[in-house]
Scaffold this active site. Structure first.
Site, PDB file in Angstrom:
ATOM      1  N   ARG A   1      11.175 -11.214 -10.069  1.00  0.00           N
ATOM      2  CA  ARG A   1      11.153 -12.138  -8.927  1.00  0.00           C
ATOM      3  C   ARG A   1       9.716 -12.601  -8.697  1.00  0.00           C
ATOM      4  O   ARG A   1       8.806 -11.791  -8.546  1.00  0.00           O
ATOM      5  CB  ARG A   1      11.707 -11.483  -7.656  1.00  0.00           C
ATOM      6  CG  ARG A   1      11.787 -12.455  -6.476  1.00  0.00           C
ATOM      7  CD  ARG A   1      12.498 -11.837  -5.271  1.00  0.00           C
ATOM      8  NE  ARG A   1      12.519 -12.743  -4.143  1.00  0.00           N
ATOM      9  CZ  ARG A   1      11.542 -12.861  -3.232  1.00  0.00           C
ATOM     10  NH1 ARG A   1      10.453 -12.100  -3.316  1.00  0.00           N
ATOM     11  NH2 ARG A   1      11.632 -13.714  -2.248  1.00  0.00           N
TER      12      ARG A   1
ATOM     13  N   ARG B   1      15.662  -4.522   6.026  1.00  0.00           N
ATOM     14  CA  ARG B   1      16.049  -5.797   5.418  1.00  0.00           C
ATOM     15  C   ARG B   1      17.474  -5.734   4.886  1.00  0.00           C
ATOM     16  O   ARG B   1      18.232  -6.698   4.995  1.00  0.00           O
ATOM     17  CB  ARG B   1      15.080  -6.088   4.266  1.00  0.00           C
ATOM     18  CG  ARG B   1      14.976  -7.527   3.867  1.00  0.00           C
ATOM     19  CD  ARG B   1      13.793  -7.719   2.948  1.00  0.00           C
ATOM     20  NE  ARG B   1      13.982  -7.115   1.649  1.00  0.00           N
ATOM     21  CZ  ARG B   1      14.705  -7.638   0.665  1.00  0.00           C
ATOM     22  NH1 ARG B   1      15.317  -8.788   0.825  1.00  0.00           N
ATOM     23  NH2 ARG B   1      14.823  -7.012  -0.497  1.00  0.00           N
TER      24      ARG B   1
ATOM     25  N   ARG C   1       1.637   1.516  -0.029  1.00  0.00           N
ATOM     26  CA  ARG C   1       2.778   0.749  -0.545  1.00  0.00           C
ATOM     27  C   ARG C   1       3.941   1.681  -0.851  1.00  0.00           C
ATOM     28  O   ARG C   1       5.098   1.326  -0.644  1.00  0.00           O
ATOM     29  CB  ARG C   1       2.383  -0.004  -1.818  1.00  0.00           C
ATOM     30  CG  ARG C   1       1.343  -1.079  -1.598  1.00  0.00           C
ATOM     31  CD  ARG C   1       1.019  -1.802  -2.887  1.00  0.00           C
ATOM     32  NE  ARG C   1       2.068  -2.724  -3.294  1.00  0.00           N
ATOM     33  CZ  ARG C   1       2.122  -3.338  -4.479  1.00  0.00           C
ATOM     34  NH1 ARG C   1       1.190  -3.097  -5.379  1.00  0.00           N
ATOM     35  NH2 ARG C   1       3.101  -4.168  -4.759  1.00  0.00           N
TER      36      ARG C   1
ATOM     37  N   ARG D   1      12.008 -11.288   3.931  1.00  0.00           N
ATOM     38  CA  ARG D   1      10.904 -10.365   3.626  1.00  0.00           C
ATOM     39  C   ARG D   1       9.718 -10.703   4.530  1.00  0.00           C
ATOM     40  O   ARG D   1       9.401 -11.884   4.708  1.00  0.00           O
ATOM     41  CB  ARG D   1      10.486 -10.511   2.162  1.00  0.00           C
ATOM     42  CG  ARG D   1      11.466  -9.933   1.158  1.00  0.00           C
ATOM     43  CD  ARG D   1      11.100 -10.403  -0.251  1.00  0.00           C
ATOM     44  NE  ARG D   1      11.919  -9.809  -1.303  1.00  0.00           N
ATOM     45  CZ  ARG D   1      13.129 -10.229  -1.655  1.00  0.00           C
ATOM     46  NH1 ARG D   1      13.699 -11.244  -1.007  1.00  0.00           N
ATOM     47  NH2 ARG D   1      13.797  -9.643  -2.635  1.00  0.00           N
TER      48      ARG D   1
ATOM     49  N   HIS E   1       6.163 -12.409   1.063  1.00  0.00           N
ATOM     50  CA  HIS E   1       6.875 -12.786  -0.172  1.00  0.00           C
ATOM     51  C   HIS E   1       8.312 -13.238   0.108  1.00  0.00           C
ATOM     52  O   HIS E   1       9.216 -12.985  -0.685  1.00  0.00           O
ATOM     53  CB  HIS E   1       6.897 -11.635  -1.183  1.00  0.00           C
ATOM     54  CG  HIS E   1       5.546 -11.199  -1.669  1.00  0.00           C
ATOM     55  ND1 HIS E   1       4.983 -11.670  -2.825  1.00  0.00           N
ATOM     56  CD2 HIS E   1       4.634 -10.345  -1.130  1.00  0.00           C
ATOM     57  CE1 HIS E   1       3.788 -11.107  -3.000  1.00  0.00           C
ATOM     58  NE2 HIS E   1       3.546 -10.305  -1.978  1.00  0.00           N
TER      59      HIS E   1
ATOM     60  N   TYR F   1       7.502   0.040   0.985  1.00  0.00           N
ATOM     61  CA  TYR F   1       8.596  -0.706   0.337  1.00  0.00           C
ATOM     62  C   TYR F   1       9.960  -0.111   0.624  1.00  0.00           C
ATOM     63  O   TYR F   1      10.927  -0.841   0.862  1.00  0.00           O
ATOM     64  CB  TYR F   1       8.343  -0.832  -1.174  1.00  0.00           C
ATOM     65  CG  TYR F   1       7.219  -1.802  -1.468  1.00  0.00           C
ATOM     66  CD1 TYR F   1       5.901  -1.463  -1.209  1.00  0.00           C
ATOM     67  CD2 TYR F   1       7.471  -3.074  -1.957  1.00  0.00           C
ATOM     68  CE1 TYR F   1       4.860  -2.354  -1.436  1.00  0.00           C
ATOM     69  CE2 TYR F   1       6.443  -3.977  -2.190  1.00  0.00           C
ATOM     70  CZ  TYR F   1       5.141  -3.602  -1.928  1.00  0.00           C
ATOM     71  OH  TYR F   1       4.120  -4.490  -2.143  1.00  0.00           O
TER      72      TYR F   1
ATOM     73  N   PHE G   1      -3.146  -3.551   6.018  1.00  0.00           N
ATOM     74  CA  PHE G   1      -2.184  -4.568   5.566  1.00  0.00           C
ATOM     75  C   PHE G   1      -1.559  -5.341   6.726  1.00  0.00           C
ATOM     76  O   PHE G   1      -1.540  -6.573   6.705  1.00  0.00           O
ATOM     77  CB  PHE G   1      -1.102  -3.926   4.679  1.00  0.00           C
ATOM     78  CG  PHE G   1      -0.242  -4.926   3.959  1.00  0.00           C
ATOM     79  CD1 PHE G   1      -0.773  -5.738   2.959  1.00  0.00           C
ATOM     80  CD2 PHE G   1       1.108  -5.071   4.271  1.00  0.00           C
ATOM     81  CE1 PHE G   1       0.023  -6.663   2.289  1.00  0.00           C
ATOM     82  CE2 PHE G   1       1.904  -5.995   3.611  1.00  0.00           C
ATOM     83  CZ  PHE G   1       1.362  -6.791   2.614  1.00  0.00           C
TER      84      PHE G   1
ATOM     85  N   HIS H   1      10.213  -1.502  -5.189  1.00  0.00           N
ATOM     86  CA  HIS H   1       9.534  -0.376  -4.545  1.00  0.00           C
ATOM     87  C   HIS H   1       8.524   0.197  -5.533  1.00  0.00           C
ATOM     88  O   HIS H   1       8.903   0.615  -6.627  1.00  0.00           O
ATOM     89  CB  HIS H   1      10.581   0.679  -4.162  1.00  0.00           C
ATOM     90  CG  HIS H   1      10.046   1.853  -3.409  1.00  0.00           C
ATOM     91  ND1 HIS H   1       8.804   1.857  -2.817  1.00  0.00           N
ATOM     92  CD2 HIS H   1      10.586   3.070  -3.149  1.00  0.00           C
ATOM     93  CE1 HIS H   1       8.600   3.025  -2.230  1.00  0.00           C
ATOM     94  NE2 HIS H   1       9.660   3.775  -2.428  1.00  0.00           N
TER      95      HIS H   1
ATOM     96  N   ASN I   1       1.061  -9.064  -8.729  1.00  0.00           N
ATOM     97  CA  ASN I   1       0.721 -10.419  -8.295  1.00  0.00           C
ATOM     98  C   ASN I   1       0.115 -11.192  -9.460  1.00  0.00           C
ATOM     99  O   ASN I   1      -0.182 -10.611 -10.502  1.00  0.00           O
ATOM    100  CB  ASN I   1      -0.307 -10.368  -7.162  1.00  0.00           C
ATOM    101  CG  ASN I   1       0.327 -10.088  -5.800  1.00  0.00           C
ATOM    102  OD1 ASN I   1       1.530 -10.261  -5.609  1.00  0.00           O
ATOM    103  ND2 ASN I   1      -0.497  -9.657  -4.857  1.00  0.00           N
TER     104      ASN I   1
END
Ligand code: HDD
Length: 701
Positions: free
Chosen positions: A112, A369, A358, A71, A74, A362, A161, A339, A148
């Site tokens: 997670r 990924r 965002r 990632r 994170h 995501y 970002f 997501h 978070n």
């Protein structure tokens, strides 16, 4: 969980993919049984390897392709399965999302936790934000709350970002430092981008050093929207409150943990769940009616702001329990794909420009990924709700669609699957008007008030830690102009803060700053209402040959009865011989452990044991360091002599009546049952988390 009836829907679904390999023959990926896997097929015992060795070629090829991109943020994380259940139905007035409102409904989840800046192999305890991402496998589809452990973010618009992440990640020329914000590029960015300052205050606080994932709060951060059956919206902020309280490490300790056990937070979560100590949080919400959108002195769409709990209370909704470790780290914790746009009916977005970005990022990141558009077929990502659509093909397609059509509308397949069924997601109807423009709203431009609110709300100890953190971080910045520019920003938060930081980092202290508004929000301090419990806390009981075995056994049994994890730590592994000749099993050998891996330390009596520990530098350091980090200490009988050897300046008991002095609990009693008052006092000192007011030299923060 072996009881079938107690297994949740997601757990049962995963059975389709679990492969046990119990007593099976070794095969190739094609299912052909392999005769021998230690040597390649060669032309003669010392000859060249042959191309036709399909088994070894397949084995090496698969190995060569084992890694996927980590990632981009994170990367380092740990996860677990669990269940969410609402307490009652009060929220049904505001949302149609039944998993939040039907107390009879339990929803499987995967959570997670993560650090943000470090690579996948970095340590668990740097100064950093922690991710708190929850995937709810609801009956209406997957809902992801990707939050978070801070309620605010560093930037206001997702366009920043990549800049922010590039600044905080290791420096581009040499990839140094790993998993650390204490370097020039981050602070250069901060000094030029004052919207970061509120989250930076959180980053410099104890919140950035959680003692355990199980002991940190979580926040959805953005203002989201709940939507009721009539399409009425209500603004909402989501909060997770840990049952064990919110607790942190101190900085000196956190750095040492990175070496003593880089997997500290991962292991803590794993071990607790394996031991049946399920991690628990309460979900709470702050609700704001739409008509109150402009009732605040900040913009609800600005993710660098929080709604003070004293202004809008957090109302309890339900309980999250993590109760099952994953079977396979890669398959589950690594491949899980969160997501923010995974929403279900009853929950919608707002125009927060960070959230909007965002909602793009995501999905996009999972494509690279996880190698294509079919990552939702991976077992951990698969909803328990049924999936039917006309999306087809692509890398890693797992489904064998038998329909003769893959478009809508159609007559050939009876127009299946058809949109518009009951329970379909309907976007909140919002009137939007405005000039197309690239600008930051004026309502986003107060960067300092809430940073000041946070600072004002800290206890003295927490404030000291913040000053020490700034001094450490800026002290690592090589460019003094950057240090000075950050201090220059801090004076708009609080002049005293700026001056204290300046003093430590060799830049001129400012003499003018903003007038501090003086407001506080007590809920922001971790120390105002700490949950006091010894449950799952780890206590080292130091012992060598000649230990008072009866006293040791009585202490360990008492701690375990209270739900703590007590471990006998010996100079070497095996067993210690007690003063009365019995063997006491050692759980850990001292050279493999460190005081930073424990919450408290106890020293039983027994003259020979205490003398042997006193001759061992590591044992003496163990006790002295625990004291320095504010941890509870206990000694009984001659055990108090080790405290003296470690130069601990505490009053010790001269008789059996226990004495408690700044979290150091002693009694002269030994042998047999220890006095209840001593055991209670030690438990209280552990439950207090730390004794912050130790006289000698203070806490090594
Ligand atoms: Fe993010 C991962 C939380 C802003 C782009 N983010 C990621 C994860 C968490 C957060 C917990 C890890 C999920 C997991 O465990 O797999 N991110 C946040 C929060 C934010 C935030 C609370 C602000 C309120 N993020 C944010 C922005 C962007 C991203 C503004 C991009 C514009 N985040 C990502 C990402 C990641 C990610 C690149 C990396 C891996 C992934 O998504 O799956 O898309």
């Amino acid at each position: 969980m072996t009881d079938e009836s107690a297994r949740d829907r997601k757990d049962l679904q995963l059975d389709q993919d679990r492969i046990a390999d119990g007593g099976e023959a070794l095969t190739t990926q094609q299912g052909v049984r392999v005769h021998h896997t230690d040597d390649s097929l060669k032309a003669g015992g010392r000859g060249p390897t042959l191309m036709e060795d399909f088994h070894v070629r397949e084995k090496i090829t698969h190995f060569d392709h084992e890694r996927i991109p980590e990632r981009v943020v994170h990367a380092r994380g740990a996860g677990a399965y669990g269940v969410f259940q609402p307490y009652d139905d009060w929220l049904a007035e505001f949302t149609t999302a039944s998993f939040l409102t039907d107390p009879a409904e339990t929803t499987p989840v995967f959570v997670r936790f993560s650090t943000v800046a470090g690579s996948r192999g970095s340590a668990d305890t740097p100064r950093d934000v922690r991710g708190f991402a929850v995937k709810f496998y609801t009956r209406a589809g997957n809902y992801d709350l990707v939050g978070n452990n801070f309620p605010v973010f560093f930037i206001q618009d997702g366009a920043k970002f990549p800049d922010f992440v590039h600044a905080v990640k290791p420096e581009p020329r040499n990839e140094i430092p790993q998993a650390a914000s204490a370097h020039d590029t981050l602070w250069d960015f901060v000094s030029l981008q004052p919207e970061t300052l509120h989250a930076i205050m959180w980053l410099m606080s104890d919140r950035a050093l959680p003692r355990s994932y199980r002991m940190m709060q979580g926040f959805g951060v953005h203002t989201f929207r709940l939507v009721d059956a009539n399409g009425r919206g209500t603004f909402v902020k989501f909060h997770w409150t840990p049952a064990l309280g919110t607790h942190s490490l101190v900085w000196d300790e956190a750095q040492k943990v990175s070496g003593a056990d880089p997997d500290f937070n991962r292991r803590d979560l794993w071990d607790a769940i394996e031991a049946g100590d399920h991690a628990e949080w309460e979900l709470g919400v702050q609700l704001v009616p739409e008509e109150d959108e402009f009732a605040f002195d900040f913009d609800l769409l600005d993710a660098t702001k929080l709604i003070p709990e004293e202004q809008v209370p957090v109302r309890p909704v339900g309980k999250l329990v993590l109760n099952r470790n994953p079977d396979n780290f890669f398959a589950e914790t690594e491949q899980i794909a969160f997501h923010t746009a995974n929403v279900v009916p009853g929950i919608d977005f707002t125009n927060d420009p960070l959230l909007q970005a965002r909602n793009f990022s995501y999905l996009d990141t999972q494509l690279i990924r996880l190698g294509g558009p079919n990552f939702a077929h991976l077992p951990v990502n698969r909803p328990v709700a049924e999936v039917h659509n006309d999306q087809r093909d692509g890398y890693g397609q797992h489904r064998v669609h038998t329909s003769g059509t893959s478009y809508n509308k159609n007559t050939i397949s009876g127009n299946d699957p058809a949109p518009g069924a009951e329970g379909s997601y309907r976007h909140y109807t919002e009137k939007v008007e405005g000039a197309k423009i690239r600008e930051r709203s004026e309502s986003f431009k107060d960067f300092y008030s809430q940073a000041t609110l946070f600072w004002n709300s800290m206890s003295e100890v927490e404030a000291e830690h913040i000053v020490a953190a700034f001094r450490f971080e800026l002290g690592k910045v090589t460019d003094k102009d950057i240090r000075a520019r950050v201090v220059d920003q801090l004076r708009w938060i609080d002049l005293g803060l700026a001056q204290r930081v300046a003093e430590g980092v060799g830049v001129p202290a400012p003499d003018q700053g903003a007038d501090n508004h003086g407001r506080t929000s007590p809920a922001l301090s971790q120390l105002t209402a700490p949950v006091r419990t010894v449950a799952t806390r780890k206590i080292a009981v130091l012992a060598a040959d000649g230990v008072d075995g009866a006293g040791l056994t009585s202490l360990v049994a008492d701690l375990r009865r209270r739900g703590a994890v007590a471990e006998v730590v010996g100079l070497v592994d095996g067993a210690v011989r007690s003063s009365s000749g019995e063997d006491v099993e050692v759980d850990r050998a001292l050279p493999t452990m460190a005081s930073v891996l424990y919450d408290a330390v106890a020293v039983p009596g027994g003259a020979d044991s205490v003398a042997a520990l006193g001759r061992d530098g590591r044992a003496v350091h163990f006790v002295a360091e625990a004291y320095k980090h504010g941890k509870a200490l206990a000694a009984f009988g001659t055990g108090a002599e080790l405290l003296e050897t470690a130069r601990i300046d505490a009053e010790v008991a001269q008789g059996t009546e226990p004495v408690e002095d700044h979290g150091v609990v002693t009694t002269a009693a030994d042998g047999g049952e220890l006095p209840d008052a001593f055991l209670d006092a030690f438990a209280d000192a552990i439950a207090a988390h730390r004794a912050w007011d130790r006289p000698t030299g203070g806490i090594a923060a």
